[in-house]
Scaffold this motif. Structure first.
Motif, PDB file in Angstrom:
ATOM      1  N   SER A 136     -15.905  -7.785 -13.717  1.00  0.00           N
ATOM      2  CA  SER A 136     -16.656  -7.954 -12.471  1.00  0.00           C
ATOM      3  C   SER A 136     -16.379  -9.257 -11.739  1.00  0.00           C
ATOM      4  O   SER A 136     -16.599  -9.342 -10.536  1.00  0.00           O
ATOM      5  CB  SER A 136     -18.159  -7.882 -12.743  1.00  0.00           C
ATOM      6  N   TRP A 137     -15.901 -10.242 -12.461  1.00  0.00           N
ATOM      7  CA  TRP A 137     -15.813 -11.555 -11.818  1.00  0.00           C
ATOM      8  C   TRP A 137     -14.424 -12.173 -11.841  1.00  0.00           C
ATOM      9  O   TRP A 137     -14.251 -13.303 -11.418  1.00  0.00           O
ATOM     10  CB  TRP A 137     -16.820 -12.519 -12.458  1.00  0.00           C
ATOM     11  N   THR A 138     -13.442 -11.464 -12.380  1.00  0.00           N
ATOM     12  CA  THR A 138     -12.086 -12.027 -12.322  1.00  0.00           C
ATOM     13  C   THR A 138     -11.181 -11.134 -11.480  1.00  0.00           C
ATOM     14  O   THR A 138     -11.452  -9.952 -11.295  1.00  0.00           O
ATOM     15  CB  THR A 138     -11.438 -12.160 -13.720  1.00  0.00           C
ATOM     16  N   ARG A 139     -10.121 -11.749 -10.999  1.00  0.00           N
ATOM     17  CA  ARG A 139      -9.143 -11.036 -10.196  1.00  0.00           C
ATOM     18  C   ARG A 139      -8.484  -9.946 -11.033  1.00  0.00           C
ATOM     19  O   ARG A 139      -8.332  -8.820 -10.595  1.00  0.00           O
ATOM     20  CB  ARG A 139      -8.086 -12.040  -9.725  1.00  0.00           C
ATOM     21  N   ALA A 140      -8.108 -10.333 -12.281  1.00  0.00           N
ATOM     22  CA  ALA A 140      -7.430  -9.368 -13.149  1.00  0.00           C
ATOM     23  C   ALA A 140      -8.307  -8.136 -13.372  1.00  0.00           C
ATOM     24  O   ALA A 140      -7.821  -7.010 -13.423  1.00  0.00           O
ATOM     25  CB  ALA A 140      -7.071 -10.021 -14.475  1.00  0.00           C
ATOM     26  N   ARG A 160     -10.644  -6.950 -11.309  1.00  0.00           N
ATOM     27  CA  ARG A 160     -10.651  -6.163 -10.084  1.00  0.00           C
ATOM     28  C   ARG A 160      -9.382  -5.330  -9.975  1.00  0.00           C
ATOM     29  O   ARG A 160      -9.397  -4.187  -9.533  1.00  0.00           O
ATOM     30  CB  ARG A 160     -10.792  -7.103  -8.883  1.00  0.00           C
ATOM     31  N   TYR A 161      -8.269  -5.922 -10.411  1.00  0.00           N
ATOM     32  CA  TYR A 161      -6.988  -5.217 -10.327  1.00  0.00           C
ATOM     33  C   TYR A 161      -6.961  -3.979 -11.221  1.00  0.00           C
ATOM     34  O   TYR A 161      -6.245  -3.022 -10.937  1.00  0.00           O
ATOM     35  CB  TYR A 161      -5.832  -6.159 -10.700  1.00  0.00           C
ATOM     36  N   TYR A 193      -9.329  -1.816 -11.598  1.00  0.00           N
ATOM     37  CA  TYR A 193      -9.879  -0.742 -10.783  1.00  0.00           C
ATOM     38  C   TYR A 193      -8.887  -0.345  -9.694  1.00  0.00           C
ATOM     39  O   TYR A 193      -8.714   0.835  -9.394  1.00  0.00           O
ATOM     40  CB  TYR A 193     -11.196  -1.179 -10.138  1.00  0.00           C
ATOM     41  N   ALA A 194      -8.254  -1.352  -9.100  1.00  0.00           N
ATOM     42  CA  ALA A 194      -7.333  -1.072  -7.996  1.00  0.00           C
ATOM     43  C   ALA A 194      -6.134  -0.264  -8.479  1.00  0.00           C
ATOM     44  O   ALA A 194      -5.729   0.708  -7.847  1.00  0.00           O
ATOM     45  CB  ALA A 194      -6.870  -2.383  -7.363  1.00  0.00           C
ATOM     46  N   GLY A 223      -7.250   3.109  -9.138  1.00  0.00           N
ATOM     47  CA  GLY A 223      -7.606   3.784  -7.888  1.00  0.00           C
ATOM     48  C   GLY A 223      -6.395   4.245  -7.120  1.00  0.00           C
ATOM     49  O   GLY A 223      -6.374   5.330  -6.568  1.00  0.00           O
ATOM     50  N   SER A 281      -1.782  -0.636  -4.771  1.00  0.00           N
ATOM     51  CA  SER A 281      -1.942  -1.920  -5.449  1.00  0.00           C
ATOM     52  C   SER A 281      -0.638  -2.712  -5.401  1.00  0.00           C
ATOM     53  O   SER A 281      -0.638  -3.912  -5.154  1.00  0.00           O
ATOM     54  CB  SER A 281      -2.351  -1.705  -6.906  1.00  0.00           C
ATOM     55  N   SER A 321      -0.074  -4.162  -2.200  1.00  0.00           N
ATOM     56  CA  SER A 321      -1.008  -5.254  -1.923  1.00  0.00           C
ATOM     57  C   SER A 321      -0.586  -6.521  -2.650  1.00  0.00           C
ATOM     58  O   SER A 321      -1.330  -7.487  -2.699  1.00  0.00           O
ATOM     59  CB  SER A 321      -2.421  -4.865  -2.355  1.00  0.00           C
ATOM     60  N   ILE A 360       0.167  -6.810  -5.938  1.00  0.00           N
ATOM     61  CA  ILE A 360      -0.259  -6.930  -7.336  1.00  0.00           C
ATOM     62  C   ILE A 360       0.903  -6.575  -8.252  1.00  0.00           C
ATOM     63  O   ILE A 360       1.606  -5.592  -8.020  1.00  0.00           O
ATOM     64  CB  ILE A 360      -1.439  -5.978  -7.611  1.00  0.00           C
ATOM     65  N   GLY A 364     -10.013   4.180 -11.954  1.00  0.00           N
ATOM     66  CA  GLY A 364     -10.643   3.492 -10.843  1.00  0.00           C
ATOM     67  C   GLY A 364     -12.158   3.454 -10.841  1.00  0.00           C
ATOM     68  O   GLY A 364     -12.752   2.691 -10.099  1.00  0.00           O
ATOM     69  N   ILE A 365     -12.811   4.279 -11.655  1.00  0.00           N
ATOM     70  CA  ILE A 365     -14.275   4.335 -11.640  1.00  0.00           C
ATOM     71  C   ILE A 365     -14.814   4.127 -13.051  1.00  0.00           C
ATOM     72  O   ILE A 365     -14.343   4.789 -13.985  1.00  0.00           O
ATOM     73  CB  ILE A 365     -14.778   5.697 -11.132  1.00  0.00           C
ATOM     74  N   ALA A 387      -7.162   2.742  -2.176  1.00  0.00           N
ATOM     75  CA  ALA A 387      -7.663   3.358  -3.403  1.00  0.00           C
ATOM     76  C   ALA A 387      -8.932   4.086  -2.991  1.00  0.00           C
ATOM     77  O   ALA A 387      -9.957   3.465  -2.748  1.00  0.00           O
ATOM     78  CB  ALA A 387      -7.946   2.307  -4.468  1.00  0.00           C
ATOM     79  N   LEU A 442     -12.482   3.566  -4.525  1.00  0.00           N
ATOM     80  CA  LEU A 442     -13.094   2.238  -4.508  1.00  0.00           C
ATOM     81  C   LEU A 442     -13.836   2.008  -3.192  1.00  0.00           C
ATOM     82  O   LEU A 442     -13.500   2.590  -2.175  1.00  0.00           O
ATOM     83  CB  LEU A 442     -12.020   1.161  -4.682  1.00  0.00           C
ATOM     84  N   GLY A 496      -8.547 -17.639 -10.846  1.00  0.00           N
ATOM     85  CA  GLY A 496      -8.663 -16.285 -11.375  1.00  0.00           C
ATOM     86  C   GLY A 496     -10.059 -15.715 -11.289  1.00  0.00           C
ATOM     87  O   GLY A 496     -10.266 -14.535 -11.522  1.00  0.00           O
ATOM     88  N   LEU A 535     -13.361 -14.571  -9.234  1.00  0.00           N
ATOM     89  CA  LEU A 535     -13.644 -14.107  -7.883  1.00  0.00           C
ATOM     90  C   LEU A 535     -14.800 -14.876  -7.260  1.00  0.00           C
ATOM     91  O   LEU A 535     -15.745 -15.254  -7.950  1.00  0.00           O
ATOM     92  CB  LEU A 535     -13.999 -12.618  -7.900  1.00  0.00           C
ATOM     93  N   ARG A 575     -17.336 -13.786  -5.082  1.00  0.00           N
ATOM     94  CA  ARG A 575     -17.762 -12.495  -4.534  1.00  0.00           C
ATOM     95  C   ARG A 575     -18.611 -12.633  -3.280  1.00  0.00           C
ATOM     96  O   ARG A 575     -18.589 -11.763  -2.417  1.00  0.00           O
ATOM     97  CB  ARG A 575     -18.499 -11.676  -5.600  1.00  0.00           C
TER      98      ARG A 575
END
Lengths: 342, 549
Positions: free
Chosen positions: A204-208, A210-211, A213-214, A217, A222, A225, A227, A284-285, B385, B388, B408, B410, B412
């Motif tokens: 929930s809180w890092t870029r990795a 988030r990726y 899910y992306a 998805g 991705s 974008s 990644i 993705g979910i 995506a 999302l 690294g 986020l 938010r």
């Protein structure tokens, strides 16, 4: 969600209000709350011991191994992947840990425990890395890659032990990580809680995170974008195997031996926990909290069936049915969601 | 067989050759020259929406009747009604003067109405002939009559002049060949009315030419054709009459001859051209992007042949051409997702690709870092995506910027703030950035995709200076409102000093927005036109092969 957004879904009329509420909760949170509520109700009514303190703490401890496996599975599922080798990671992790501890026992229990755990952990990470390389860099479908890997690893585990358990682990290993308590809470529960906090931060809180899910998805989007989808995929399998490794170590400590035949049920059970927890098998979910609840639910069901003295083979039938039901319910939920869309 | 002659239309009076392509059923002599198919007051209601509102439409023998309108105007619903996909809520359908009720696609087919839809219904694992008769296989004694299948398939393919082998697996066919199979499928039942829904969307220009020849042939045989297209050039080329729909309502039917493009756009959108396209000030500055002698191939096919283009700061550069002409590949090569075989690419003076010097493409990550952004044409395939939320889609390419993450981790709340700001600028509707991308309409999905590029560029106008933003078909399947907002975003970028590249099959878009245009034709750069020479005629003249070719 406003009340007038759903053409085709009857709202407003007074007798329908309860039904509407049920529908809304179902669309929001999925099948899981209903599963949990009916499960707890049923077991409280039909057994004497379900809601007792000792049973609850047993359930919590039992649930830790599956929770960790389910979380490991979730990370991979989020990227449109699948890990069928999760079970053999338990077996191989357990075997390597035990053999290493036995081999290093002359160095004293502390050193043996540290080296043994390190060796077991490293084994799982290597398996995960191999999965990751195959999937990310050689485009092997995750299903095939991890299925093949489970055959390889399982073969190696049985070959190296001859199928017999490895005994002679340091007493302290099980004492601490299997049965130990800290502030009255079982050590496996504490370890699991710590892992969950870290995984929550990760997804929930890092870029990795988030990726993850992306990529699940839409991998192509991705990549466009910016990644590095291959590296991120690879790392997902490594991180996932690390979490499985922790679970494998805890289970080994609990069993006080290295077993090459443990973990067989974990691929199915971890996928079931994820599916019941609303993780999409198409990537993705997925939410961490729901996966944990999904795992807890499965343990509830198992525990309840044990209390009701249901045949263990029939328990397998029930788990399989619940998995299918969860997927069917989720498809229906997505249809409702698309209609209500907000 | 009565000759089908439109009164006062001698051009259509060519005698029909005796052929096996007899339209289904005899034409009632009393109705010769009357419409083959006539729709009266067709209304289609869906829960919450009125897709068609009392629409009239007719098709005469031997004409191409173009259906024109924006996405969501009701074209698809109308042709689905004609093809028997669904029944209208109210209204009447007459076939050769007799009222009919179309029960199903199959029923419509037996009555002589066949449709070729945009989405292919081909099973790749099956052969051409198996696909042709799928669902209606000739049988003998309960078993498949394979010999009859072969004979009938050969017949229909010969009749249409398609060079396809009946036994070939559909898997190995090009998109154009698949399109041919779809068309052939429509002709297995000898239709008198054929519906073609954007048939050229996936065809190269040569294949398009072949299709047009076929359409001419069908017209001479007295078949009525309903044709959907967005391309002005095709309307001029093969259309006889044109019916414009807007918001599910019938607007007008006009002859193609003598109808200007401006009039059509005005009818389609309900606005005049000037309101749709913003004025963009051009203040060309330093050269930002430079492609020199780029050659590239995809498989065995050459997609770019010695292409050189320049993009300067503060201008909109249009790249026009048909599908398959290589215009999209220019953007993909610049962004580093297509590896050229020869040539070099410079971005703000830095060589980012040079085949001779052995400098390999850098890829999307590095190009984004250097300030080049590519907005892909297919939002479903490459852009978003879908599962999302809009927020996560919009911020995806920008997450590694310091505004969105640190070490690294986020940020938010900053993400939410910036995404909301861009969503407001683009008038995202509904204004709910937590909603899944798939639940937005096409136009709003496109806004999310554009918003993704804007977030990568940065919130401040000065952030755009010196960037190169390549829009590849930015308004495909997008309603007029979203289109105007997207154009305004392009204007803002250009006027803030970015180099904007607009790759588009939509000619009015190029004509009204670009300061300079390149025209691609068969992988080659055909023309390099300054604004004053960018007119419909000059651009179109470069689209197709010269007459003498």
């Amino acid at each position: 969600m406003s009340a007038n957004t759903a053409p085709g879904v009857p709202l407003a009329a007074a007798p329908l209000k309860l039904k509407t509420l049920v529908t809304r909760v179902f669309v929001r949170a999925g099948i899981l709350p209903w599963f949990l509520i009916s499960c707890v109700l049923l077991l409280t009514l039909t057994t004497d011991s379900f809601l007792t303190g000792s049973n609850i703490s047993t359930v919590a401890r039992q649930a830790t191994y599956l929770i960790l496996a389910a979380v490991a599975q979730m990370l991979v599922l989020l990227t449109r992947g699948l890990d069928l080798s999760i079970g053999t990671m338990f077996a191989m992790g357990s075997v390597v840990t035990s053999m290493a501890m036995v081999a290093t026992s002359p160095m004293g229990p502390a050193a043996a425990i540290a080296l043994g755990m390190g060796a077991g952990m490293a084994t799982c990470l290597v398996i995960g890395a191999a999965n990751g390389i195959g999937v990310a860099y050689f485009n092997v479908p995750p299903f095939v890659m991890t299925l093949a890997m489970s055959s390889i690893v399982s073969g190696l585990a049985f070959y190296s032990t001859g199928g017999t358990p490895v005994y002679g682990l340091p007493y302290e290993f099980s004492e601490i990580f299997g049965y130990g308590k800290l502030f009255g809470i079982a050590v496996p529960v504490i370890v699991t809680a710590a892992v969950l906090v870290l995984v929550h931060l990760y997804v929930s809180w890092t870029r990795a995170g988030r990726y993850l899910y992306a990529i699940g998805g839409n991998p192509k989007a991705s990549e466009l974008s910016g990644i590095d989808t291959k590296f991120n995929l690879f790392m997902t399998y490594v991180v996932s195997s690390g979490i499985t490794g922790i679970s494998a170590l805890l289970l080994t400590a609990r069993l006080e031996s290295g077993e090459s035949n443990i973990g067989v049920e974990y691929p199915l059970m971890s996928i079931a926990a994820c599916a019941i927890g609303g993780v999409s098998l198409f990537g993705g979910i997925g939410k961490l909290g729901n996966v944990v609840l999904g795992a807890v639910f499965i343990i509830f069901v198992q525990n309840g069936m044990n209390l009701l003295q249901l045949n263990s083979y029939l328990q397998m039938v029930v788990i399989g049915l619940l998995l299918i039901l969860a997927i069917v319910a989720d498809n229906y939920r997505l249809k409702l969601l698309a209609r209500m869309a907000d | 067989m009565a000759q089908i002659v439109e009164p006062g239309d001698t051009a259509r009076a060519a005698p029909r050759p005796p052929s096996s392509l007899e339209p289904h059923g005899p034409v009632d002599p009393a109705h010769a020259g009357a419409p083959l198919l006539r729709l009266e007051g067709i209304t289609k209601r869906y829960p919450g929406t009125l897709a068609l509102d009392s629409v009239d439409f007719d098709v005469r023998p031997g004409e191409v009747h173009v259906l024109f309108g924006e996405n969501g105007a009701g074209k698809s619903t109308l042709i689905q009604t004609i093809a028997g996909v669904h029944r209208p809520s109210s209204g009447r359908i007459f076939l050769r003067g007799r009222e009919v009720t179309l029960e199903s696609v199959r029923h419509a087919r037996t009555l002589g109405i066949s449709a070729v839809f945009q989405e292919f219904s081909i099973v790749p694992q099956m052969t051409v002939e198996e696909n042709l008769f799928l669902g209606d296989e000739p049988r003998r004694g309960g078993m498949l009559d394979k010999r009859a299948v072969r004979r009938m398939a050969t017949e229909v393919l010969d009749r249409l002049g398609f060079e396809l082998r009946p036994g070939q697996h559909a898997l190995y066919l090009s998109r154009a060949e698949q399109q041919m199979v779809e068309i052939a499928k429509a002709f297995c039942t000898r239709p008198s009315v054929v519906i073609l829904d954007e048939p050229t969307a996936s065809l190269t220009e040569r294949e398009t030419e072949r299709l047009f020849e076929l359409i001419e042939q069908l017209k001479s045989e007295g078949i009525g054709i309903v044709y959907i297209t967005h391309r002005m050039s095709e309307i001029q080329r093969i259309g006889d009459r044109i019916t414009v729909l807007r918001d599910g309502r019938y607007i007008e039917t006009l002859p193609v001859a003598g109808t200007t493009q401006e009039r059509l756009v005005a009818l389609m959108t309900g606005r005049v051209v000037d309101q749709i396209f913003p004025q963009i000030r051009s203040d060309p500055g330093e050269e930002l992007l430079r492609l020199d002698g780029i050659c590239a191939s995809s498989g065995s096919e050459t997609v770019l042949e010695d292409v050189s283009i320049r993009v300067r700061a503060g201008e909109v550069v249009g790249i026009a051409g048909l599908v398959g002409s290589g215009k999209s590949e220019i953007g993909r090569a610049a962004f580093g997702i297509l590896r050229p075989d020869r040539g070099s690419i410079q971005l703000r003076g830095e060589t980012v690709f040079d085949a001779d010097a052995g400098i390999d493409r850098l890829g999307p990550r590095a190009m984004l870092d250097r300030g080049l952004i590519y907005v892909p044409p297919d939002r479903r395939e490459e852009g978003l995506a879908m599962v999302l939320p809009a927020r996560e889609n919009m911020s995806l390419a920008a997450l590694d910027l310091p505004g969105f993450s640190r070490g690294g981790l986020l940020r938010r709340s900053a993400e939410k703030r910036d995404v909301s700001a861009v969503a407001k600028r683009l008038a995202l509707s509904p204004m709910n950035i937590e909603r899944r991308a798939e639940h937005f309409s096409g136009g709003n999905q496109q806004k999310v995709l554009i918003g993704k590029a804007l977030l990568r560029i940065g919130a401040q106008p000065e952030d755009a200076r010196g960037r190169v933003v390549i829009f590849d078909e930015p308004t495909v399947g997008v309603d007029i409102g979203a289109r105007m907002l997207i154009y305004r975003a392009m204007r803002d970028l250009c006027e803030a000093g970015a180099g904007v590249v607009l790759i588009s099959s939509d000619l009015p878009e190029i004509l009204h927005l670009a300061h300079r245009s390149y025209v691609m034709h068969r992988a080659r750069l055909r023309a390099d036109l300054p604004a004053c020479e960018t007119t419909e005629e000059t651009v179109l003249s470069h689209f197709f092969d010269p007459e003498t070719d």
